[in-house]
Design an enzyme around this catalytic site. Structure first.
Site, PDB file in Angstrom:
ATOM      1  N   GLY A  65       0.978  -1.032  -0.076  1.00  0.00           N
ATOM      2  CA  GLY A  65       0.190  -0.174   0.044  1.00  0.00           C
ATOM      3  C   GLY A  65       0.863   1.281  -0.028  1.00  0.00           C
ATOM      4  O   GLY A  65       2.170   1.248   0.114  1.00  0.00           O
ATOM      5  N   GLY A 113      -0.490  -5.337   0.764  1.00  0.00           N
ATOM      6  CA  GLY A 113      -2.026  -4.875   0.150  1.00  0.00           C
ATOM      7  C   GLY A 113      -2.288  -5.886  -1.193  1.00  0.00           C
ATOM      8  O   GLY A 113      -3.387  -6.122  -1.616  1.00  0.00           O
ATOM      9  N   GLU A 136       4.432  -6.728   7.337  1.00  0.00           N
ATOM     10  CA  GLU A 136       4.277  -5.569   8.022  1.00  0.00           C
ATOM     11  C   GLU A 136       4.874  -5.358   9.419  1.00  0.00           C
ATOM     12  O   GLU A 136       5.228  -4.144   9.980  1.00  0.00           O
ATOM     13  CB  GLU A 136       2.918  -5.417   8.177  1.00  0.00           C
ATOM     14  CG  GLU A 136       1.988  -5.148   7.067  1.00  0.00           C
ATOM     15  CD  GLU A 136       1.473  -6.244   6.042  1.00  0.00           C
ATOM     16  OE1 GLU A 136       2.028  -7.272   6.435  1.00  0.00           O
ATOM     17  OE2 GLU A 136       0.757  -6.221   5.171  1.00  0.00           O
ATOM     18  N   ASP A 144      -2.642  -6.663   7.832  1.00  0.00           N
ATOM     19  CA  ASP A 144      -3.983  -6.377   7.854  1.00  0.00           C
ATOM     20  C   ASP A 144      -4.553  -6.734   6.385  1.00  0.00           C
ATOM     21  O   ASP A 144      -4.452  -7.892   6.026  1.00  0.00           O
ATOM     22  CB  ASP A 144      -4.105  -4.613   8.066  1.00  0.00           C
ATOM     23  CG  ASP A 144      -3.558  -3.880   6.703  1.00  0.00           C
ATOM     24  OD1 ASP A 144      -2.518  -4.270   5.962  1.00  0.00           O
ATOM     25  OD2 ASP A 144      -3.878  -2.642   6.855  1.00  0.00           O
TER      26      ASP A 144
END
Ligand code: QUE
Length: 347
Positions: A65, A113, A136, A144
């Protein structure tokens, strides 16, 4: 509008093509918005039979992302970061609940992402170029985009291992773990896409026909060690198990975890523990948004992005800087639900 994503309609097929090659097709809020809108239209279009997701120019499927925006926002009031997560998760959720078949071509780097837009697809194509990870914890974030859902549903403790370490899997390993549904040689993808466009109802047959045997999945050699050493949902227990193992592989994993954000690792373990029991993906994304909203108010994302992405010194100074320093109280605050007017809901 944005040139970073290409939306095409080819008869009964809808195509989403990531087109931000300078950033390995990492997702921006605009790209997520365009995908969300296209999927919304296609869901209600009886003539639309299937959707493909791939990258257009250059290498890599999707590196993640807009992490610089998230870090810059996190240094301030965090509003832009929350806006980004809100639309990204809405798009992830719409993909997850999309009733018609979706094919994701994970032909290259598929991280963060990129995992969020490939795992909800019914067909997930790996190749010899696939490099899959949820990295992450290296930047103080957490896995996430539904990571708490997908990783917690892998066999044994594989998800916990992948979440804590950010370990990269190749295409054969993705196939073996169920993260990919098919393994194709990259040079068969042009033909696969041509056949799918010609027969959007026959995706499974097309992918089955063009699949080739995958090489050995090397990660399986460590499956028993992973299940044993990552067995606990307490970070301190995992680290102790790795310390006491005495083997070379465990020592390497211990060294890897020593570089990651202690807060991010504790958040990740709780996310997977809770995620396994989530009644719905919608509930998962509501929780992940609450966690993300709290985590952008903490110092580790700014420091992690500085150390890994901006300065590239790979020497983050985490705060707290030890697992013990990350109290249960802090984790509880990070997982607290948001007030109703701030919480995430499906678009
Ligand atoms: C951990 C991460 C990310 C990362 C590197 C990490 C991440 C992410 C990117 C990334 C990579 C290339 C780009 C870009 C972003 O890198 O989430 O825009 O061009 O998005 O160690 O979590």
């Amino acid at each position: 509008m944005t040139d970073d994503i290409i939306i095409e309609r080819d008869g009964a097929l809808g195509r989403i093509r990531l087109n931000r090659p300078k950033a390995i097709h990492a997702l921006t809020a605009d790209m997520c918005r365009v995908m969300l809108d296209a999927l919304g239209e296609w869901a209600n279009d009886p003539a639309l039979q299937a959707v493909t997701i791939d990258h257009a120019e250059g290498r890599g499927f999707c590196a993640g992302g807009d992490i610089r925006l998230i870090a810059e926002s996190s240094a301030g009031d965090g509003q832009a970061a929350r806006d980004f997560f809100r639309v990204e998760y809405a798009m992830n959720h719409r993909l997850f609940t999309f009733a018609k078949p979706v094919v994701a071509f994970m032909d290259g780097i598929t991280m963060g992402g990129g995992v969020g837009i490939s795992q909800p697809a019914r067909y997930r194509v790996a190749t010899e170029n696939t490099r899959f990870a949820m990295p992450e914890t290296a930047i103080g974030l957490f896995p996430d985009v539904g990571g708490g859902w997908y990783l917690s549903r892998l066999d044994g403790r594989m998800g916990q291992f992948l979440a804590l370490s950010g370990h990269r899997l190749d295409g054969a390993e993705c196939l073996a773990l169920g993260l990919a549904s098919h393994y194709l040689p990259a040079d068969a993808l042009v033909e696969a896409k041509r056949r799918i466009a010609a027969d959007p109802a026959g995706i499974e047959d097309v992918l089955d026909a063009l699949s080739t045997p995958a090489p050995d999945a090397r990660i399986l050699a460590h499956r028993d060690a992973i299940d044993r050493l990552f067995a606990s949902d307490r970070l301190e227990d995992v680290l102790t198990a790795l310390d006491e193992d005495g083997g070379e592989w465990a020592r390497r994993q211990r060294d890897t975890l020593a570089t990651k954000s202690p807060q991010a690792m504790k958040v990740s373990l709780k996310l997977l523990l809770d995620g396994r029991a989530m009644p719905s993906f919608e509930d998962e994304m509501r929780q992940e948004f609450a966690v993300a909203s709290h985590v952008v108010q903490r110092p580790d994302i700014v420091e992690g992005v500085r150390a890994v992405i901006v300065d590239k010194d790979n020497a983050p100074r985490w705060n707290p800087d030890t697992p013990r320093g990350v109290s249960d109280h802090l984790i509880d605050r990070i997982f607290a639900p948001l007030p109703a007017d701030e919480e995430w809901n499906p678009a």
